[in-house]
Design a protein around this motif. Structure first.
Motif, PDB file in Angstrom:
ATOM      1  N   ASN A 235      43.514  37.693  44.372  1.00  0.00           N
ATOM      2  CA  ASN A 235      44.930  38.534  44.666  1.00  0.00           C
ATOM      3  C   ASN A 235      45.780  38.531  43.443  1.00  0.00           C
ATOM      4  OD1 ASN A 235      44.522  37.030  47.688  1.00  0.00           O
ATOM      5  ND2 ASN A 235      43.929  39.024  47.401  1.00  0.00           N
ATOM      6  N   ASN A 236      45.369  38.020  42.176  1.00  0.00           N
ATOM      7  CA  ASN A 236      46.149  38.101  41.079  1.00  0.00           C
ATOM      8  C   ASN A 236      45.636  39.164  40.295  1.00  0.00           C
ATOM      9  OD1 ASN A 236      47.782  38.025  38.991  1.00  0.00           O
ATOM     10  ND2 ASN A 236      47.433  35.936  38.740  1.00  0.00           N
ATOM     11  N   VAL A 237      46.044  40.430  40.146  1.00  0.00           N
ATOM     12  CA  VAL A 237      45.606  41.700  39.222  1.00  0.00           C
ATOM     13  C   VAL A 237      45.771  41.160  37.817  1.00  0.00           C
ATOM     14  CG1 VAL A 237      45.483  43.358  41.067  1.00  0.00           C
ATOM     15  CG2 VAL A 237      47.437  43.236  39.745  1.00  0.00           C
TER      16      VAL A 237
ATOM     17  N   GLY B 291      40.002  40.148  47.811  1.00  0.00           N
ATOM     18  CA  GLY B 291      40.714  40.427  46.774  1.00  0.00           C
ATOM     19  C   GLY B 291      40.422  39.378  45.593  1.00  0.00           C
TER      20      GLY B 291
ATOM     21  N   MET C 274      39.088  38.654  41.924  1.00  0.00           N
ATOM     22  CA  MET C 274      39.206  38.901  40.579  1.00  0.00           C
ATOM     23  C   MET C 274      38.164  38.814  39.861  1.00  0.00           C
ATOM     24  SD  MET C 274      41.985  40.877  40.467  1.00  0.00           S
ATOM     25  CE  MET C 274      41.931  41.232  39.099  1.00  0.00           C
TER      26      MET C 274
ATOM     27  N   VAL D 232      35.922  44.366  38.204  1.00  0.00           N
ATOM     28  CA  VAL D 232      37.481  44.941  38.410  1.00  0.00           C
ATOM     29  C   VAL D 232      38.190  44.756  37.239  1.00  0.00           C
ATOM     30  CG1 VAL D 232      39.271  44.250  39.719  1.00  0.00           C
ATOM     31  CG2 VAL D 232      37.425  44.294  40.967  1.00  0.00           C
TER      32      VAL D 232
ATOM     33  N   LEU E 194      40.388  47.502  35.133  1.00  0.00           N
ATOM     34  CA  LEU E 194      41.441  47.494  35.100  1.00  0.00           C
ATOM     35  C   LEU E 194      42.079  47.552  33.682  1.00  0.00           C
ATOM     36  CD1 LEU E 194      42.599  44.562  37.734  1.00  0.00           C
ATOM     37  CD2 LEU E 194      44.382  46.472  37.163  1.00  0.00           C
TER      38      LEU E 194
ATOM     39  N   ARG F  80      45.804  51.615  38.764  1.00  0.00           N
ATOM     40  CA  ARG F  80      46.424  50.277  38.783  1.00  0.00           C
ATOM     41  C   ARG F  80      46.937  50.136  39.938  1.00  0.00           C
ATOM     42  NH1 ARG F  80      47.258  46.668  35.188  1.00  0.00           N
ATOM     43  NH2 ARG F  80      46.152  47.897  33.454  1.00  0.00           N
TER      44      ARG F  80
ATOM     45  N   TRP G  38      44.263  49.290  42.700  1.00  0.00           N
ATOM     46  CA  TRP G  38      44.002  48.009  42.512  1.00  0.00           C
ATOM     47  C   TRP G  38      44.938  46.878  43.035  1.00  0.00           C
ATOM     48  CZ3 TRP G  38      38.956  47.558  42.509  1.00  0.00           C
ATOM     49  CH2 TRP G  38      38.376  48.494  41.687  1.00  0.00           C
ATOM     50  N   GLN G  39      46.171  47.105  42.675  1.00  0.00           N
ATOM     51  CA  GLN G  39      47.423  46.454  43.190  1.00  0.00           C
ATOM     52  C   GLN G  39      47.434  46.170  44.845  1.00  0.00           C
ATOM     53  OE1 GLN G  39      49.224  43.885  42.001  1.00  0.00           O
ATOM     54  NE2 GLN G  39      50.480  43.669  43.785  1.00  0.00           N
TER      55      GLN G  39
ATOM     56  N   LEU H 164      43.754  44.757  45.971  1.00  0.00           N
ATOM     57  CA  LEU H 164      43.202  43.359  45.872  1.00  0.00           C
ATOM     58  C   LEU H 164      44.606  42.540  45.811  1.00  0.00           C
ATOM     59  CD1 LEU H 164      40.790  44.038  42.837  1.00  0.00           C
ATOM     60  CD2 LEU H 164      40.448  43.624  45.229  1.00  0.00           C
ATOM     61  N   GLY H 165      45.533  43.132  45.066  1.00  0.00           N
ATOM     62  CA  GLY H 165      46.879  42.360  44.780  1.00  0.00           C
ATOM     63  C   GLY H 165      47.404  42.176  46.243  1.00  0.00           C
TER      64      GLY H 165
END
Lengths: 337, 337
Positions: A167-169, A247, A249, A253, A257, A265, A268-269, A272-273
């Motif tokens: 969860n940290n893009v 989510g 990474m 991905v 990104l 962007r 994805w945020q 996933l974020g």
């Protein structure tokens, strides 16, 4: 399973099956040892363990221990116990992973946490992990114990590291590679390194085999992560899109990104974020990956690590099993499941 | 913590504090080793581990390893590493236990699973467990590795066994004793047995110390289970009634069930068997236990095991630390927290 599949194969069977075929007798011994050592008077333990282990899996790690030991002329009886130990460590991490990831499928079946519950999965994982160490103690080599206890600690570190990248893009490719090197490749490396150590091989033999396993493991995990976006459920044995929904990474991905425009962007945020996902989002993710060629670039990265594995393996003595370990490299990367 | 508390004590301080006081320098070395070995570049690992370990705990297991080694004249530097290993195995099982039991309190604070989440608790538990084995490998004794890997497998078996007795009002006293012997007493036994083994003591020394630890561990757990019905929150550091709410089958309940009339049997079946509980049920449970004298009979059972521990300890050479280990027996059973 694997040994049986090996029996009906022709020369064009895949290298993993041919490896299992060449090591047929040894794999039978390992499978017998697995069954014997997962047993316990507490019925739930063999029930849960056999549910997962009988579901198959590629047995790639124990095969590597067997092959590496055989190539260097080590005692195959010792290799049987240690290959079992390696498979138990792997199985324990699968059980804990599925609890942590709240998975619902594994190897094409409902995962153990779904069938037996999280509690049993955590505790039977602990049991198999302890059993793995009992097997190593029975073997009696402190060198082997060091290799596998170090690997176990690194695996756990990798899994914790992965928690903080999920969860940290902003996760970088370097961080991703660090995670998979620890959570996956360290056990591949240890499984291979054990071979020359059991054989008492001199010089850089152990380092070279560890290097082969490590790089093959990295290639293996990058491929796995690509398959999560390209695979089909029946083949990969788990639900495609699991990593996306959680989510995680992963390479595709991170590559996408790097090339993302403003809208992508944001996509994805959000997905996933913030894990704010709708049904159509996974298809959209696949489409974006395609636009940026992210899956084929992931596989290109996997091939780079495959090359490193090949180079390291070249140090090992000439042997039919070495040839198969070499063939395993492209097979690992080009597989569809 | 314990060592500090030890400094301000008088002759009538409790035997655990006096043990910590006599082993002050060694406990400081162990505490330093704990901090050093829980460290990792993955920040969440020391954060979570220190949250739990810094919360205190009695450090009873590492103290036993130190005392047992010292009594037999073993190398105290080795004992520091192994006492750390024992404490890490204990901490790993606490982390996993709290996930399995869905606990909310531990040592008077929110438990780690509440603060850091189940995922981190499972994985950091795995890390500490691996680290424990790395410490043993560093120590280099296969005998010690065997003792502690066997204990680890038995602990996991005991935890799984407990899953199948929970919510089962047909659980017998024999089954309960089997569970606590495995989940709790096995590590007490191993922590003690390591001492004479490190010292290279001959004959039955290791067996006697293991026997002391095992029986003390059983007494300790029976007392813990009684305190869950009689203790007060501030003192026991967890919420009283946790076992009741989870439907755990412990000594007091099993004793009460043996004497239960029809209504009481229905009460236990509803509250523990079916986990169908109302707010007033815990008070009702305490009342029934009182009617049947179940708490004092539980403690009488604990004292029986205490007697066995005393008998085994008598084999050890005369030593001030032996005297304290002896005093630890009644203290373990009569404690209020």
């Amino acid at each position: 399973m694997t040994a049986q599949a090996g029996k009906k194969q022709s020369m064009d069977a895949n290298p993993l099956d041919r490896l299992a075929d060449l090591l047929d007798g040894d794999m039978n011994a390992v499978n017998a040892e697995i069954l014997r050592r997962m047993d316990s008077p507490v019925a739930l333990i063999p029930q849960l363990a056999s549910y997962l282990i009988a579901a198959g899996g590629k047995r790639i790690r124990p095969l590597m221990t067997l092959a590496a030991t055989s190539i260097y002329g080590g005692d195959m009886k010792r290799a049987h116990g240690l290959a079992t130990s390696v498979e138990f460590i792997h199985t324990a991490t699968l059980l804990h992973d599925d609890v942590v990831d709240e998975s619902v499928q594994r190897r094409g079946k409902d995962s153990a946490n779904i069938v037996f519950g999280n509690q049993a999965s955590v505790l039977v994982g602990d049991f198999l992990f302890s059993r793995a160490f009992q097997l190593m103690v029975d073997d009696g080599s402190l060198d082997v114990l060091k290799i596998l206890s170090d690997a176990s600690a690194i695996i756990a570190q990798g899994e914790v590291m992965q928690l903080s990248t999920t969860n940290n893009v902003a996760t970088t490719m370097g961080e991703y590679l660090e995670v998979i090197r620890a959570k996956t490749a360290a056990l591949f490396a240890a499984a291979c390194e054990v071979g020359p150590v059991v054989a008492g091989a001199e010089g850089s033999a152990a380092t070279a085999m560890a290097e082969y396993g490590l790089n093959l493991g990295i290639a293996f995990q990058i491929t796995d992560d690509a398959l999560d976006y390209s695979g089909t459920q029946g083949k990969i044995g788990k639900t495609p899109g699991d990593d996306f929904r959680e989510g995680k990474m992963t390479a595709p991905v991170i590559i996408a990104l790097m090339k993302a425009d403003e809208d992508e962007r944001k996509f994805w945020q959000r997905t996933l974020g913030e894990k704010d996902q709708q049904d159509s989002d996974f298809a959209q993710a696949q489409k974006i990956l395609k636009t940026h060629d992210a899956l084929s670039q992931s596989l290109a990265l996997a091939r780079d690590y495959g090359d490193k594995a090949r180079l390291a393996l070249a140090e090992a003595p000439d042997h039919p099993l070495r040839a198969l370990l070499d063939e395993l490299i492209p097979y690992t990367i080009e597989r569809e499941s």
